[in-house]
Design a protein around this motif. Structure first.
Motif, PDB file in Angstrom:
ATOM      1  N   THR A 126       0.813  -1.214   0.000  1.00  0.00           N
ATOM      2  CA  THR A 126       0.000   0.000   0.000  1.00  0.00           C
ATOM      3  C   THR A 126       0.849   1.267   0.000  1.00  0.00           C
ATOM      4  N   GLY A 127       2.103   1.176   0.456  1.00  0.00           N
ATOM      5  CA  GLY A 127       2.973   2.345   0.470  1.00  0.00           C
ATOM      6  C   GLY A 127       3.599   2.672  -0.866  1.00  0.00           C
ATOM      7  N   TRP A 128       3.432   1.834  -1.867  1.00  0.00           N
ATOM      8  CA  TRP A 128       4.032   2.099  -3.169  1.00  0.00           C
ATOM      9  C   TRP A 128       3.273   3.174  -3.936  1.00  0.00           C
ATOM     10  N   ARG A 129       1.987   3.283  -3.702  1.00  0.00           N
ATOM     11  CA  ARG A 129       1.145   4.286  -4.349  1.00  0.00           C
ATOM     12  C   ARG A 129       1.205   4.185  -5.874  1.00  0.00           C
ATOM     13  N   VAL A 130       0.886   3.007  -6.378  1.00  0.00           N
ATOM     14  CA  VAL A 130       0.762   2.800  -7.826  1.00  0.00           C
ATOM     15  C   VAL A 130      -0.662   2.313  -8.092  1.00  0.00           C
ATOM     16  N   GLY A 131      -1.403   3.102  -8.854  1.00  0.00           N
ATOM     17  CA  GLY A 131      -2.766   2.730  -9.220  1.00  0.00           C
ATOM     18  C   GLY A 131      -2.982   2.966 -10.696  1.00  0.00           C
ATOM     19  N   TRP A 132      -4.223   2.793 -11.154  1.00  0.00           N
ATOM     20  CA  TRP A 132      -4.523   3.008 -12.570  1.00  0.00           C
ATOM     21  C   TRP A 132      -6.007   3.261 -12.786  1.00  0.00           C
ATOM     22  N   LEU A 133      -6.289   3.869 -13.908  1.00  0.00           N
ATOM     23  CA  LEU A 133      -7.659   4.032 -14.394  1.00  0.00           C
ATOM     24  C   LEU A 133      -7.757   3.350 -15.748  1.00  0.00           C
ATOM     25  N   ILE A 134      -8.862   2.646 -15.968  1.00  0.00           N
ATOM     26  CA  ILE A 134      -9.137   1.986 -17.246  1.00  0.00           C
ATOM     27  C   ILE A 134     -10.491   2.470 -17.744  1.00  0.00           C
ATOM     28  N   GLY A 135     -10.567   2.824 -18.998  1.00  0.00           N
ATOM     29  CA  GLY A 135     -11.837   3.268 -19.572  1.00  0.00           C
ATOM     30  C   GLY A 135     -11.686   3.583 -21.047  1.00  0.00           C
ATOM     31  N   ARG A 136     -12.766   3.969 -21.666  1.00  0.00           N
ATOM     32  CA  ARG A 136     -12.746   4.324 -23.081  1.00  0.00           C
ATOM     33  C   ARG A 136     -11.853   5.549 -23.292  1.00  0.00           C
ATOM     34  N   PRO A 137     -11.259   5.687 -24.476  1.00  0.00           N
ATOM     35  CA  PRO A 137     -10.305   6.790 -24.709  1.00  0.00           C
ATOM     36  C   PRO A 137     -10.851   8.170 -24.363  1.00  0.00           C
ATOM     37  N   GLU A 138     -12.136   8.410 -24.649  1.00  0.00           N
ATOM     38  CA  GLU A 138     -12.710   9.733 -24.395  1.00  0.00           C
ATOM     39  C   GLU A 138     -12.861  10.011 -22.898  1.00  0.00           C
ATOM     40  N   LEU A 139     -12.824   8.975 -22.068  1.00  0.00           N
ATOM     41  CA  LEU A 139     -12.858   9.148 -20.615  1.00  0.00           C
ATOM     42  C   LEU A 139     -11.441   9.279 -20.048  1.00  0.00           C
ATOM     43  N   ILE A 140     -10.559   8.399 -20.484  1.00  0.00           N
ATOM     44  CA  ILE A 140      -9.182   8.417 -19.980  1.00  0.00           C
ATOM     45  C   ILE A 140      -8.458   9.690 -20.404  1.00  0.00           C
ATOM     46  N   LYS A 141      -8.800  10.227 -21.548  1.00  0.00           N
ATOM     47  CA  LYS A 141      -8.152  11.446 -22.031  1.00  0.00           C
ATOM     48  C   LYS A 141      -8.247  12.575 -21.011  1.00  0.00           C
ATOM     49  N   TYR A 142      -9.445  12.780 -20.455  1.00  0.00           N
ATOM     50  CA  TYR A 142      -9.642  13.921 -19.563  1.00  0.00           C
ATOM     51  C   TYR A 142      -9.256  13.605 -18.118  1.00  0.00           C
TER      52      TYR A 142
END
Length: 447
Positions: free
Chosen positions: A280-296
């Motif tokens: 939990t101390g590494w602080r590496v996460g991600w978001l996955i979604g359609r390009p028009e969502l991830i872009k913003y």
């Protein structure tokens, strides 16, 4: 006292206690932080630390950090990454390509389609910063965001910092939760109540679709998710799906973005290496979604922190590449479920009902049968809070076990539903859990 302008310009704001009264009034914090009470993590951890300093042994089962290291193959990857020049410099703001490719390879089978690592994934500084980026990318002043109650407390401040207004929809507890062991599935969402919360200002829904509604551990059924998703499609509402515990589930688990093409196009999925790999101390996460969502969302992430920790991104990429071969996902789930079942034996011994979780590593225990001594003294910041804060303090001081009071995850209007519960984290070594169980048996004197 009048000070010359040159002196006023050089007074450091970090030492306002030394300023004359008329100058202290000029140091005005933003409203988003000025009114916040002392948070639950500080209260519990400081109380545990103080008790330990005074000679008591306190076992901290409060905050959900792991009591052991990541698997060796992930640790080895991190150590090796530190020796590489490129891993000690800035990563691209969207994240290291190797990690985005590893996420695409690992998650495409679940999503039923090939995820484009260049347009549909962004790496963030933990899932929390990823969710803040999603709010910053899509929520404007006055927009409404629906949050299910009980909620992870960070959602609230993140929404408000983006200028949004939080609208709460409760999950209803089991009718016999104070007398009988129940499943986390027995906490229910009233879909009609959810729809009534939707207005023309509703911009987003924050959904704990992951196998671990915090603090309940509920895994939403496909039917429940479809009902929420179809309403979001009907009203054109974005879905932020918190799936940080997507590898720790003990009941069938459906990912929000797989429900239908229409729901997929409205869904941003948040994930966490910290939860997946015990770091939990590494602080590496991600978001996955359609390009028009991830872009913003990615554009907001760039402005919040630019890029995330490079060597740890590389280590997570290697971890994802090797996890299946190592049999890690299955062993991780099996071991955590074993910890949960063995720890919960103590509640059966004590006759205290609990919510048996379908995912994650938290268990809610109903303490309504625990009677604290008449006139027991609490500090003012505890005595002014609901009963679960007093229970938490009492357990730390008299039993030697720290747990989290869950009314922190409720609005004041609904906190009564949780004031007899405490939340325990079982992501600790087995010997620590056994020692905690032995301490908790002392509760027999107060039942």
């Amino acid at each position: 006292m009048n000070l010359p302008p040159f002196l006023l310009r050089n007074i450091r704001p970090s030492i306002p206690r030394f300023l004359p009264k008329q100058l202290r009034t000029m140091v005005k914090p933003a409203a988003r932080v000025a009114t916040q009470a002392k948070d639950v993590w500080s209260i519990v951890n400081e109380a545990a630390a103080a008790a330990t300093a005074s000679g008591n042994t306190v076992i901290n089962l409060g905050q959900g950090f792991f009591g052991y290291n990541p698997p060796q193959f992930v640790l080895n990857a991190a150590k090796e990454a530190l020796n590489r020049v490129d891993c000690n410099q800035y990563s691209p703001t969207q994240g290291r390509l190797r990690l985005r490719q590893a996420l695409s390879d690992a998650y495409s089978p679940f999503f039923g389609r090939k995820l484009d690592p260049t347009t549909e994934i962004v790496i963030t500084t933990g899932a929390n910063e990823g969710m803040l980026s999603a709010f910053m990318g899509f929520v404007e002043e006055g927009d409404e965001v629906i949050v299910m109650e009980p909620f992870f407390d960070q959602y609230i401040s993140n929404v408000q910092m983006a200028g949004g207004k939080v609208v709460y929809v409760p999950l209803h507890p089991p009718p016999k939760g104070d007398t009988e062991v129940s499943s986390s599935d027995d906490w229910t969402l009233d879909l009609a109540e959810f729809e009534r919360a939707i207005t023309e200002k509703t911009r987003m829904v924050v959904s704990l679709f992951s196998p671990r509604h915090n603090p309940i551990g509920k895994v939403f059924s496909r039917e429940e998710l479809m009902g929420i998703g179809e309403l979001c499609v009907k009203h054109n509402i974005l879905i932020l799906s918190d799936e940080v515990y997507d590898r720790l589930y003990y009941a069938p688990f459906t990912r929000a973005a797989t429900l239908s093409p229409e729901i997929r196009d409205l869904t941003i999925t948040a994930g966490s290496a910290g939860k997946n790999f015990y770091c939990t101390g590494w602080r590496v996460g991600w978001l996955i979604g359609r390009p028009e969502l991830i872009k913003y969302a990615g554009a907001a992430h760039t402005r919040i922190c630019y890029s995330s920790v490079s060597p740890l991104q590389e280590a997570v990429a290697i971890g994802l590449e090797q996890a299946e071969k190592e049999g890690f996902w299955e062993s991780s789930r099996r071991e955590m479920k074993g910890k949960m079942d063995r720890f919960n034996e103590v509640w059966n011994e004590l006759g205290l009902p609990f919510t048996d979780p379908e995912g994650g590593y938290f268990v809610l225990v109903n303490m309504s049968k625990v009677k604290m001594p008449e006139g027991y003294e609490f500090p003012s910041h505890v005595s002014s809070r609901p009963r679960d804060f007093q229970l938490s303090w009492f357990l730390i001081k008299e039993i030697g076990v720290a747990a989290i009071p869950p009314t922190e995850f409720y609005t004041e209007a609904n906190e009564k539903e949780a004031e007899n519960y405490l939340r325990f984290a079982v992501c600790k070594d087995d010997d620590v859990l056994e020692a905690a169980k032995e301490k908790l048996r002392k509760l027999k004197d107060y039942i």
